[in-house]
Design a protein around this motif. Structure first.
Motif, mmCIF file in Angstrom:
data_model
loop_
_atom_site.group_PDB
_atom_site.id
_atom_site.type_symbol
_atom_site.label_atom_id
_atom_site.label_comp_id
_atom_site.label_asym_id
_atom_site.label_seq_id
_atom_site.Cartn_x
_atom_site.Cartn_y
_atom_site.Cartn_z
ATOM 1 N N LEU A 79 38.143 7.317 -36.852
ATOM 2 C CA LEU A 79 38.293 6.166 -37.743
ATOM 3 C C LEU A 79 36.912 5.685 -38.175
ATOM 4 O O LEU A 79 36.004 5.566 -37.350
ATOM 5 C CB LEU A 79 39.019 5.010 -37.039
ATOM 6 C CG LEU A 79 40.496 5.183 -36.698
ATOM 7 C CD1 LEU A 79 41.015 3.927 -35.992
ATOM 8 C CD2 LEU A 79 41.336 5.468 -37.942
ATOM 9 N N GLU A 80 36.753 5.414 -39.454
ATOM 10 C CA GLU A 80 35.520 4.802 -39.931
ATOM 11 C C GLU A 80 35.344 3.461 -39.217
ATOM 12 O O GLU A 80 36.293 2.681 -39.075
ATOM 13 C CB GLU A 80 35.586 4.567 -41.441
ATOM 14 C CG GLU A 80 35.733 5.823 -42.283
ATOM 15 C CD GLU A 80 34.397 6.514 -42.542
ATOM 16 O OE1 GLU A 80 33.353 5.979 -42.097
ATOM 17 O OE2 GLU A 80 34.409 7.566 -43.200
ATOM 18 N N PHE A 81 34.126 3.197 -38.771
ATOM 19 C CA PHE A 81 33.852 1.916 -38.122
ATOM 20 C C PHE A 81 32.733 1.154 -38.813
ATOM 21 O O PHE A 81 32.910 0.031 -39.272
ATOM 22 C CB PHE A 81 33.517 2.095 -36.647
ATOM 23 C CG PHE A 81 33.044 0.824 -35.992
ATOM 24 C CD1 PHE A 81 33.934 -0.180 -35.680
ATOM 25 C CD2 PHE A 81 31.695 0.617 -35.734
ATOM 26 C CE1 PHE A 81 33.507 -1.383 -35.121
ATOM 27 C CE2 PHE A 81 31.242 -0.575 -35.169
ATOM 28 C CZ PHE A 81 32.150 -1.581 -34.853
ATOM 29 N N LEU A 82 31.544 1.744 -38.895
ATOM 30 C CA LEU A 82 30.401 0.995 -39.392
ATOM 31 C C LEU A 82 30.562 0.588 -40.857
ATOM 32 O O LEU A 82 30.201 -0.530 -41.241
ATOM 33 C CB LEU A 82 29.123 1.804 -39.192
ATOM 34 C CG LEU A 82 28.639 1.878 -37.737
ATOM 35 C CD1 LEU A 82 27.566 2.943 -37.578
ATOM 36 C CD2 LEU A 82 28.126 0.522 -37.265
ATOM 37 N N THR A 83 31.105 1.461 -41.670
ATOM 38 C CA THR A 83 31.298 1.113 -43.082
ATOM 39 C C THR A 83 32.290 -0.033 -43.241
ATOM 40 O O THR A 83 31.988 -1.028 -43.913
ATOM 41 C CB THR A 83 31.723 2.349 -43.887
ATOM 42 O OG1 THR A 83 30.687 3.339 -43.801
ATOM 43 C CG2 THR A 83 31.973 1.996 -45.350
ATOM 44 N N PRO A 84 33.496 0.046 -42.639
ATOM 45 C CA PRO A 84 34.409 -1.095 -42.776
ATOM 46 C C PRO A 84 33.944 -2.339 -42.033
ATOM 47 O O PRO A 84 34.205 -3.469 -42.490
ATOM 48 C CB PRO A 84 35.733 -0.574 -42.217
ATOM 49 C CG PRO A 84 35.376 0.591 -41.373
ATOM 50 C CD PRO A 84 34.167 1.185 -41.996
ATOM 51 N N PHE A 85 33.239 -2.164 -40.911
ATOM 52 C CA PHE A 85 32.731 -3.337 -40.197
ATOM 53 C C PHE A 85 31.692 -4.057 -41.050
ATOM 54 O O PHE A 85 31.644 -5.289 -41.076
ATOM 55 C CB PHE A 85 32.135 -2.931 -38.856
ATOM 56 C CG PHE A 85 31.685 -4.092 -37.992
ATOM 57 C CD1 PHE A 85 32.575 -5.090 -37.647
ATOM 58 C CD2 PHE A 85 30.384 -4.176 -37.539
ATOM 59 C CE1 PHE A 85 32.166 -6.172 -36.854
ATOM 60 C CE2 PHE A 85 29.966 -5.240 -36.747
ATOM 61 C CZ PHE A 85 30.859 -6.241 -36.408
ATOM 62 N N SER A 86 30.876 -3.298 -41.772
ATOM 63 C CA SER A 86 29.916 -3.910 -42.690
ATOM 64 C C SER A 86 30.632 -4.687 -43.788
ATOM 65 O O SER A 86 30.210 -5.787 -44.170
ATOM 66 C CB SER A 86 29.020 -2.829 -43.311
ATOM 67 O OG SER A 86 28.214 -2.209 -42.332
ATOM 68 N N ALA A 87 31.735 -4.115 -44.294
ATOM 69 C CA ALA A 87 32.511 -4.824 -45.320
ATOM 70 C C ALA A 87 33.128 -6.096 -44.747
ATOM 71 O O ALA A 87 33.151 -7.146 -45.404
ATOM 72 C CB ALA A 87 33.596 -3.906 -45.878
ATOM 73 N N TYR A 88 33.631 -6.000 -43.517
ATOM 74 C CA TYR A 88 34.187 -7.186 -42.860
ATOM 75 C C TYR A 88 33.123 -8.268 -42.701
ATOM 76 O O TYR A 88 33.377 -9.451 -42.976
ATOM 77 C CB TYR A 88 34.765 -6.800 -41.497
ATOM 78 C CG TYR A 88 34.935 -7.978 -40.574
ATOM 79 C CD1 TYR A 88 36.021 -8.837 -40.710
ATOM 80 C CD2 TYR A 88 33.984 -8.255 -39.592
ATOM 81 C CE1 TYR A 88 36.163 -9.941 -39.883
ATOM 82 C CE2 TYR A 88 34.113 -9.353 -38.765
ATOM 83 C CZ TYR A 88 35.203 -10.193 -38.917
ATOM 84 O OH TYR A 88 35.330 -11.291 -38.100
ATOM 85 N N LEU A 89 31.925 -7.866 -42.255
ATOM 86 C CA LEU A 89 30.850 -8.845 -42.100
ATOM 87 C C LEU A 89 30.534 -9.516 -43.437
ATOM 88 O O LEU A 89 30.234 -10.715 -43.487
ATOM 89 C CB LEU A 89 29.599 -8.165 -41.541
ATOM 90 C CG LEU A 89 29.669 -7.732 -40.073
ATOM 91 C CD1 LEU A 89 28.445 -6.896 -39.706
ATOM 92 C CD2 LEU A 89 29.786 -8.936 -39.140
ATOM 93 N N GLY A 90 30.591 -8.756 -44.523
ATOM 94 C CA GLY A 90 30.367 -9.344 -45.837
ATOM 95 C C GLY A 90 31.368 -10.445 -46.136
ATOM 96 O O GLY A 90 31.027 -11.455 -46.762
ATOM 97 N N SER A 91 32.605 -10.255 -45.668
ATOM 98 C CA SER A 91 33.627 -11.283 -45.882
ATOM 99 C C SER A 91 33.344 -12.533 -45.057
ATOM 100 O O SER A 91 33.920 -13.597 -45.326
ATOM 101 C CB SER A 91 35.017 -10.736 -45.541
ATOM 102 O OG SER A 91 35.210 -10.643 -44.127
#
Length: 218
Positions: free
Chosen positions: A28-40
């Motif tokens: 599962l992708e983690f760092l890319t979606p986690f970065s997007a979550y942090l942006g939110s």
């Protein structure tokens, strides 16, 4: 729902080779979606070093998030992971091919309280293999799973410490370092001698296939 547990004894294996596979940054992708979550949350993850603490900063003022803040971000992210995480390219198809000749077990470094959310996400992605969620070292879990069977064993993870833990407890295992995020992969320390570095899932499949064709050492 497929098996989700914190106990390796809950997993029943066949008389076949075993692949134990990490989840975040591997299937599962983690760092890319986690970065997007942090942006939110009005924060961002800066690619300054291979860690989260110290690299998550507030967008308005650049102040680093504290360890408790980072822990809170992770907790909230894991609660909402189906909204953010997606499968790593080729992971599901490659595991499906490998499952024709081997048992596959996911070993995810995650508080067990989140395991049922992750289980549903993996199932929805077509990866219904048994899963163990643990915050403990991975070596003892892999050793307990394999139990010294005279069959080939492969372990896939993005974190060097987990690979070294498995080497200490299951020295015959093929150790494969695989990480989806290209930016942070470039910042990762070299995993050391005796660890195969896979460029992607196609490369990992070749490494595992070659290992399974060798005589097992137990």
């Amino acid at each position: 729902m497929s098996v989700a547990s914190a106990d390796p004894a809950a997993i029943v294996l066949g008389d076949r080779p075993l692949i134990v596979c990490d989840v975040d940054e591997v299937v599962l992708e983690f760092l890319t979606p986690f970065s997007a979550y942090l942006g939110s949350r009005d924060h961002e993850l800066l690619p300054r070093s291979f860690r989260l603490n110290g690299n998550i900063v507030s967008r308005p003022d650049g102040i680093e998030a504290s360890r408790p803040q980072v822990a809170e971000f992770l907790e909230d992210f894991y609660d909402a992971q189906p909204d953010w995480q997606t499968p790593v390219a080729a992971a599901a198809d490659t595991l499906a091919r490998l499952s024709a000749a081997a048992d596959i077990v996911f070993l995810t470094a995650m508080p067990p309280r989140h395991q049922h959310i992750r289980r549903r996400l993996l199932d929805a992605s077509g990866m219904t293999y048994p899963m163990i969620a643990t915050e403990d070292a991975k070596g003892p879990a892999v050793s307990a799973l394999h139990a010294g069977r005279p069959l080939p064993l492969a372990f896939i993870d993005d974190i060097s410490a987990n690979l070294h833990s498995v080497r200490a407890h299951a020295p015959a295992a093929l150790l494969v370092n695989l990480m989806a995020n290209v930016t942070f992969r470039a910042l990762a320390p070299h995993p050391g001698d005796g660890v195969a570095i896979a460029r992607d899932w196609a490369h990992a499949e070749t490494l595992i296939g070659d290992h399974f064709r060798k005589p097992a050492r137990g």
